[in-house]
Design an enzyme around this catalytic site. Sequence first.
Site, mmCIF file in Angstrom:
data_model
loop_
_atom_site.group_PDB
_atom_site.id
_atom_site.type_symbol
_atom_site.label_atom_id
_atom_site.label_comp_id
_atom_site.label_asym_id
_atom_site.label_seq_id
_atom_site.Cartn_x
_atom_site.Cartn_y
_atom_site.Cartn_z
ATOM 1 N N PRO A 9 26.374 37.752 36.707
ATOM 2 C CA PRO A 9 27.111 36.823 37.564
ATOM 3 C C PRO A 9 27.741 37.509 38.751
ATOM 4 C CG PRO A 9 28.357 37.273 35.562
ATOM 5 C CD PRO A 9 27.013 37.934 35.399
ATOM 6 N N GLU A 10 27.427 37.031 39.931
ATOM 7 C CA GLU A 10 28.086 37.486 41.141
ATOM 8 C C GLU A 10 28.856 36.287 41.694
ATOM 9 O OE1 GLU A 10 25.659 39.934 43.726
ATOM 10 O OE2 GLU A 10 24.419 40.607 42.056
ATOM 11 N N LYS A 68 34.651 38.021 42.088
ATOM 12 C CA LYS A 68 34.109 37.719 40.762
ATOM 13 C C LYS A 68 35.211 37.509 39.733
ATOM 14 C CE LYS A 68 30.586 41.036 42.037
ATOM 15 N NZ LYS A 68 30.042 42.361 41.722
ATOM 16 N N ARG A 296 21.881 53.059 40.164
ATOM 17 C CA ARG A 296 21.380 51.718 39.896
ATOM 18 C C ARG A 296 20.191 51.472 40.806
ATOM 19 N NH1 ARG A 296 26.514 51.185 40.813
ATOM 20 N NH2 ARG A 296 26.966 49.794 39.104
#
Length: 321
Positions: A9-10, A68, A296
């Site tokens: 979720p962003e 967020k 990442r």
Amino acid sequence: MPGSGTRVPELPEVETVRDGLARHVLGARVADVTVLRDYSVRRHEGGPVDFAARLRGAVLVAAARRGKYLWLELDHPGEALLAHLGMSGQLLVSDPAADPGAPDHRHLRVRLDLVMPDGAPRRLDFVDQRTFGYLAVVGTVPTPDGAPGGSGSLRAEVPDGVAHVGRDLLDPALDVDAVVRAVRSRRSGIKRALLDQTLTSGVGNIYADEALWRAQVHYDRRCDALRPPQVRAVLDAARTVMTEALAVGGTSFDALYVNVNGESGYFARGLNAYGRAGQPCARCGAEIVREVFMNRSSYLCPVCQPRPRARRSPRAGTAAG
DNA sequence: CATGACGCCTGTCAGC
DNA sequence: TGCTGACAGGCGTCAT
């Protein structure tokens, strides 16, 4: 494959959850609290028992968000139920009377049993597979800049511990010029700045890659080497991408069901860079590549987003060659 | 203060 | 078949 894949979720996803909460649990009184996994309330100073005690009897009066971070203001003045979904968190609203025999979700961590103003029972479940998310009851403090804003509440207060988080790109009170200046004062790569929630919040790995693809900027371009219009273009791209995702993902909430994983905006609208290694760039046809940056994945078009000239001395890096 | 590395977590999947 | 390691990755914390 859809269904089991991770959808982190962003900002658009969190805003969709906030909107769902605003429409389905505001005005509810907390009748009972069950903490099934202590780790999920680790950010609550008083521990699980105190967490439950502080919530019991409280009324949920507003649903707000910054980046967020998501919170439900309580009728106890100056207190809020803070939620961060981490990588896999969900807030699921249901009617416990509708299907009493339904099994609990496998990754249920915290359950709030609610009573709506008309007496109807309702349930708010915090489900989180990877447990990077959390709930906590915290005090609220005035925003550092003193201005109201944020999504869902025009109150000039944020939960303690969220004050350091910058206003997000959908916040009408955001000072974009100040963000451009702050970004250009950094010497790091532009993607690192995009992911730094203190500059502007809400952008995660997926939307960062999408914004950089859209603005045609390489993730490792030094912030202080970018011109103001370029920084602004990246921020504009991030806002555009998130706004589009929000428009798509926000349409799936007619049911009494708040879900960040089910119809996530970025899956519905399609991605141009993230996760598309080996596939053609929608703009130029070159092959999208995956690289590792900040431990990442970064996906980019090597033609549209050319790598900057040599950056600093590669002292500790593995000089992949 | 700015910067960057690390670890926390669970689950999936490729490789042996 | 079962084990191992890579990967997913936001963010608080710590070292520099």
